[in-house]
Write a protein that holds these residues in place. Structure first.
Motif, PDB file in Angstrom:
ATOM      1  N   CYS A 166       0.790  -1.281   0.171  1.00 40.17           N
ATOM      2  CA  CYS A 166       0.166  -0.618   0.105  1.00 40.17           C
ATOM      3  C   CYS A 166       1.445   1.480   0.536  1.00 40.17           C
ATOM      4  CB  CYS A 166      -0.585  -0.364   1.915  1.00 40.17           C
ATOM      5  SG  CYS A 166      -1.936   1.447   1.857  1.00 40.17           S
ATOM      6  N   GLN A 183       0.310   4.287   1.104  1.00 38.84           N
ATOM      7  CA  GLN A 183      -0.057   4.920   2.258  1.00 38.84           C
ATOM      8  C   GLN A 183       0.081   4.465   3.327  1.00 38.84           C
ATOM      9  OE1 GLN A 183      -1.808   8.244   1.662  1.00 38.84           O
ATOM     10  NE2 GLN A 183      -2.481   7.410  -0.930  1.00 38.84           N
ATOM     11  N   CYS A 184       0.332   2.839   3.699  1.00 43.67           N
ATOM     12  CA  CYS A 184       0.950   2.250   5.167  1.00 43.67           C
ATOM     13  C   CYS A 184       2.131   1.445   4.902  1.00 43.67           C
ATOM     14  CB  CYS A 184      -0.185   1.961   5.642  1.00 43.67           C
ATOM     15  SG  CYS A 184      -1.078   0.438   4.743  1.00 43.67           S
ATOM     16  N   CYS A 221      -5.971  -1.390   0.214  1.00 39.73           N
ATOM     17  CA  CYS A 221      -5.698  -2.213   1.152  1.00 39.73           C
ATOM     18  C   CYS A 221      -6.635  -3.080   2.698  1.00 39.73           C
ATOM     19  CB  CYS A 221      -4.632  -1.093   1.949  1.00 39.73           C
ATOM     20  SG  CYS A 221      -3.558  -1.190   3.622  1.00 39.73           S
ATOM     21  N   CYS A 254      -5.401  -0.412   6.065  1.00 45.51           N
ATOM     22  CA  CYS A 254      -5.375   1.117   7.014  1.00 45.51           C
ATOM     23  C   CYS A 254      -6.649   1.605   5.983  1.00 45.51           C
ATOM     24  CB  CYS A 254      -4.387   1.851   6.189  1.00 45.51           C
ATOM     25  SG  CYS A 254      -4.186   2.125   3.901  1.00 45.51           S
TER      26      CYS A 254
HETATM   27 ZN   LIG Z   1      -2.787   0.904   3.827  1.00 40.58          ZN
END
Ligand SMILES: [Zn+2]
Lengths: 253, 161
Positions: B123, B125-126, B148, B151
């Motif tokens: 992912c 983002q995370c 994801c 998250c």
């Molecule tokens: Zn994520």
């Protein structure tokens, strides 16, 4: 440019254009957003492949022609696509059956066309094959999911497979042009493509718990598209596709 | 490997993909060759996908950027073979994608798993690897749609091609 090669290029380009145009009709009507986007992307890939071939033709023919000349100014009888791609989309199961049949054909066809003697056609095949690999995966997965799904989805998928079956034979029935060019240009051998196609289709149908349609035993198929004899559906497609250029010739925007 | 004269590369570095505006056309790897003969330029580009609607725009943007730098004779040609691959994307391009929120291609096409279930896309983002495919076709042909599972954010994956 040799007129046989021109006709051959038109067969390829018209197949991709009309298939792409049909799929574009799903835009805004897909059963879910992701499918809507997928079908529009697949339509774009096909129209893009058609454009490459029309542009090649225009360059070869000269006389001030551009890639737009071929899709926008020819009449029904001059289109050389197979009947399969001009058939209406029907419901989603119908479209997935049609796509599975055509994607599997294109996959093996482009794999072989990559080896042909014409460098432009080989380049277009190389490029398209990478894209068709995704298309085939998408249609196979949906046929499997619907076939091996609920009682209702299975019934619809089986009906769809039967609906389009009689239009698959034409893909492998060489036209006079294909036969005459095959040796000199090292074009795909349609008999071989049919065997590979059949193996892939049986594999997908089996996984989808679907059966070959009863009509497959008769071995009778519709044909005509490759020589310009079409169903009434193509005329309606062209009326839509060509309207602007017919009403306002050479308009640009 | 494509070598582009440094003075031209510096200009082309300012031409961005209209669909993924953090990537320059050099990051994408679609410029295949540049010839500079006393200010007369010949540039070969290759489309990412056959139906890519951005090619014409990109050609116009190249022309515009070069002409503002004083070049007047510019020939731009499109070439299909060898077919474009994400292997040609630069490392800095992949980093920019990641920062932009699009997961960059995770494999070279030579070792990309044929079964996409084996493809692991972290992912953006995370960084969790606990993600799943939603659709093979995203907002453009070059991307797939993932989500994801940690998250919960959906994201685009620039797929190996
Ligand atoms: Zn994520």
């Amino acid at each position: 440019m040799h007129s046989d090669l021109k006709q051959y290029c038109l067969q390829l380009a018209d197949n991709s254009l009309i298939h792409g145009h049909r799929l574009s009709e799903w835009c805004g009507h897909g059963p879910i957003l992701e499918v809507d986007m997928a079908l529009s992307n697949i339509a774009l890939d096909n129209i893009g492949a058609a454009r490459s071939i029309y542009a090649f033709l225009a360059e070869q023919e000269g006389e001030g022609k551009t890639e737009d000349y071929y899709p926008y100014t020819r009449d029904v009888r001059e289109f050389l696509n197979v009947l399969l791609v001009e058939l209406p989309n029907g419901d989603f199961a119908d479209t997935m059956a049609k796509c599975l049949f055509f994607d599997a054909y294109q996959f093996y066809f482009y794999t072989a066309l990559k080896q042909c003697n014409d460098s432009t056609l080989a380049a277009i095949a190389e490029k398209s094959l990478k894209e068709v690999t995704y298309h085939l995966r998408f249609s196979s997965e949906w046929v499997i999911r619907l076939g091996d799904g609920t009682e209702e989805s299975k019934e619809n998928m089986q009906r769809a497979i039967s609906n389009f079956w009689e239009y698959t034979g034409e893909l492998f029935q060489p036209s006079a042009i294909e036969t005459s060019l095959q040796k000199t240009l090292q074009l795909p051998d349609l008999n071989l493509i049919r065997d590979q196609w059949m193996e892939k289709i049986s594999e997908v149908l089996q996984e989808a718990t679907l059966s070959f349609p009863l009509s497959s035993e008769k071995g009778w198929f519709q044909q005509g598209g490759k020589t310009g004899i079409h169903s009434e559906h193509l005329g309606f497609i062209l009326a839509d596709l060509q309207f602007m250029q017919r009403a306002y010739p050479n308009s640009e925007w | 490997m494509v070598t582009i004269p440094a003075h031209i590369a510096a200009i082309l570095e300012q031409v961005f993909d209209p669909e993924v505006p953090v990537l320059s056309i050099l990051d994408l790897g679609i410029v295949r060759s540049v010839e500079d003969r006393d200010g007369q330029l010949k540039i070969i580009i290759t489309p990412t996908y056959s139906g890519c609607p951005a090619m014409q725009t990109i050609a116009t943007m190249i022309r515009l950027e070069l002409s503002t730098h004083g070049f007047q004779h510019i020939i731009i040609e499109e070439q299909l073979s060898p077919a474009w691959t994400t292997d040609w994307m630069t490392e800095s391009g992949k980093r920019k994608l990641q920062e932009y929120g699009i997961a960059p291609p995770q494999y070279s096409t030579k070792n990309n798993p044929t079964n996409y279930l084996e493809v692991v896309v972290p992912c953006p983002q995370c960084s969790s690897s606990h993600t799943e495919l939603i659709s093979q076709f995203g907002s453009t042909s070059c991307k797939a749609l993932y989500r994801c599972l940690d998250c919960k954010e959906p994201f685009d994956y620039f797929k190996c091609h």
